[in-house]
Write a protein that holds these residues in place. Structure first.
Motif, short mmCIF file in Angstrom:
data_model
loop_
_atom_site.label_atom_id
_atom_site.label_comp_id
_atom_site.label_asym_id
_atom_site.label_seq_id
_atom_site.Cartn_x
_atom_site.Cartn_y
_atom_site.Cartn_z
N GLU A 154 -45.09 27.43 -91.16
CA GLU A 154 -44.69 27.18 -89.77
C GLU A 154 -43.48 28.02 -89.34
O GLU A 154 -43.12 28.05 -88.17
N TYR A 155 -42.88 28.72 -90.29
CA TYR A 155 -41.72 29.57 -89.99
C TYR A 155 -42.10 31.05 -90.11
O TYR A 155 -43.08 31.40 -90.76
N ASP A 173 -39.46 29.34 -81.60
CA ASP A 173 -39.93 29.62 -82.97
C ASP A 173 -38.91 30.42 -83.76
O ASP A 173 -38.69 30.17 -84.95
#
Length: 159
Positions: A28-29, A85
């Motif tokens: 997710e990173y 993000d």
């Protein structure tokens, strides 16, 4: 003794699962390579902003910081990453210094490679501005540069 063995094995399995792979970044990173490319671009944008400010009329720091924010947003758009993000990933990297160190080492290596590609400023094929720096450290302040508004001083401009 059988229960002790089960508890020991269960504890060991849980410990191994919690540790995970120390070099991986969760999906997710932003991954290390992409994060390093983004940070290289941001570093270059910051350097560009400082250079432009030094060559032209110096801007107040608050104005320069606002320009840098615009550059950063353009860089994130270029890499197709949202500010949210990026900030989430950057905060995650800050909380994992070993992985942040890996990213910054890649950034440093990339910038060093770019610098080496430029060569020695005193070399003959370097731009005149850099060659003059080797003889006259303050050459930028003494000579007119192409970025200057007054390319031909003392000549009246025609409307």
């Amino acid at each position: 003794m059988n229960n002790r063995f089960k508890a020991l094995v269960t504890g060991f399995v849980l410990l191994m699962a919690a540790c995970g792979d120390p070099g991986n970044v969760p999906k997710e990173y932003i991954q290390k390579d992409k994060m390093s490319r983004i940070l290289v671009d941001m570093t270059l944008a910051d350097a560009y902003s400082n250079e432009v400010s030094a060559l032209t009329t110096p801007l107040p720091d608050s104005v320069r910081q606002e320009k840098i924010k615009v550059y950063y947003k353009q860089i994130l758009d270029l890499h197709k990453v949202s500010v949210k993000d990026f900030m989430a990933s950057y905060n995650w990297y800050e909380s994992h210094p070993d992985r942040m160190k890996d990213v910054f080492e890649k950034v440093q290596a990339d910038i060093a490679a770019r610098k080496n590609k430029l060569g020695n400023p005193a070399e003959e094929n370097a731009p005149v501005r850099f060659r003059l720096k080797s003889f006259f450290p303050n050459a930028e302040k003494a000579f007119l540069l192409p970025a200057s508004d007054t390319v031909r001083p003392f000549i009246k401009r025609q409307p």
